[in-house]
Design a protein around this motif. Sequence first.
Motif, PDB file in Angstrom:
ATOM      1  N   GLY A  29      12.491   1.070   9.363  1.00 46.32           N
ATOM      2  CA  GLY A  29      11.642   0.707  10.481  1.00 46.32           C
ATOM      3  C   GLY A  29      12.344  -0.033  11.590  1.00 46.32           C
ATOM      4  N   SER A  75       4.850   2.914  15.354  1.00 42.90           N
ATOM      5  CA  SER A  75       3.916   3.389  14.321  1.00 42.90           C
ATOM      6  C   SER A  75       4.271   2.961  12.894  1.00 42.90           C
ATOM      7  CB  SER A  75       3.732   4.914  14.381  1.00 42.90           C
ATOM      8  OG  SER A  75       4.841   5.574  13.835  1.00 42.90           O
ATOM      9  N   VAL A  76       5.130   1.949  12.726  1.00 42.39           N
ATOM     10  CA  VAL A  76       5.375   1.419  11.386  1.00 42.39           C
ATOM     11  C   VAL A  76       4.445   0.232  11.157  1.00 42.39           C
ATOM     12  CG1 VAL A  76       7.783   2.131  11.279  1.00 42.39           C
ATOM     13  CG2 VAL A  76       7.222  -0.137  12.132  1.00 42.39           C
ATOM     14  N   ASN A  77       4.250  -0.117   9.906  1.00 40.04           N
ATOM     15  CA  ASN A  77       3.470  -1.302   9.567  1.00 40.04           C
ATOM     16  C   ASN A  77       4.371  -2.517   9.794  1.00 40.04           C
ATOM     17  OD1 ASN A  77       2.359  -3.508   8.109  1.00 40.04           O
ATOM     18  ND2 ASN A  77       1.171  -2.079   6.865  1.00 40.04           N
ATOM     19  N   MET A  78       4.138  -3.229  10.891  1.00 40.67           N
ATOM     20  CA  MET A  78       5.025  -4.335  11.272  1.00 40.67           C
ATOM     21  C   MET A  78       5.077  -5.440  10.229  1.00 40.67           C
ATOM     22  SD  MET A  78       4.844  -4.911  15.329  1.00 40.67           S
ATOM     23  CE  MET A  78       3.258  -4.336  15.846  1.00 40.67           C
ATOM     24  N   LYS A  79       3.961  -5.739   9.607  1.00 42.15           N
ATOM     25  CA  LYS A  79       3.928  -6.801   8.601  1.00 42.15           C
ATOM     26  C   LYS A  79       4.835  -6.451   7.418  1.00 42.15           C
ATOM     27  CE  LYS A  79       0.805  -9.475   5.709  1.00 42.15           C
ATOM     28  NZ  LYS A  79      -0.580  -9.701   5.291  1.00 42.15           N
ATOM     29  N   SER A  80       4.750  -5.215   6.948  1.00 44.84           N
ATOM     30  CA  SER A  80       5.580  -4.791   5.820  1.00 44.84           C
ATOM     31  C   SER A  80       7.055  -4.740   6.194  1.00 44.84           C
ATOM     32  CB  SER A  80       5.146  -3.403   5.326  1.00 44.84           C
ATOM     33  OG  SER A  80       3.848  -3.461   4.816  1.00 44.84           O
ATOM     34  N   CYS A  82       8.583  -6.438   8.540  1.00 45.80           N
ATOM     35  CA  CYS A  82       9.093  -7.802   8.729  1.00 45.80           C
ATOM     36  C   CYS A  82       9.292  -8.521   7.397  1.00 45.80           C
ATOM     37  CB  CYS A  82       8.174  -8.591   9.649  1.00 45.80           C
ATOM     38  SG  CYS A  82       8.254  -8.032  11.369  1.00 45.80           S
TER      39      CYS A  82
END
Length: 117
Positions: A29, A75-80, A82
Amino acid sequence: MPEIVPGTLSVSNDVIADIAGYAAMSCYGVVGMAEQLQGAESVRLLAGQRLRKGVLVAAGENGLEVDLHVVLEDSVNMKSVCANLSSAVAFTLQEVAQIDPANLKVVIHVDALKNRS
């Protein structure tokens, strides 16, 4: 079995920044490291040999703080991403530079999103 060698290990902030930058680039990501352009509201995507400009390392009374300025894939899950990025950088710094993760704080700044194409 590794043999323990007596002595101390001293690692400069620039080397820590390089290690953290390369660890960050290996994470899913992450498109690249970012540099804030002075006086502008935009960021520049850094080339592979200049990753340390996107990493700020500061030693304080509470330990070492590593600030990562990253560009993530759109379009990535930023929380995951990070969470993965923070643990990957902490693990790599522990393995390579022998930095105790209890004395390490990794702060992630998402400066931009970009398509990989």
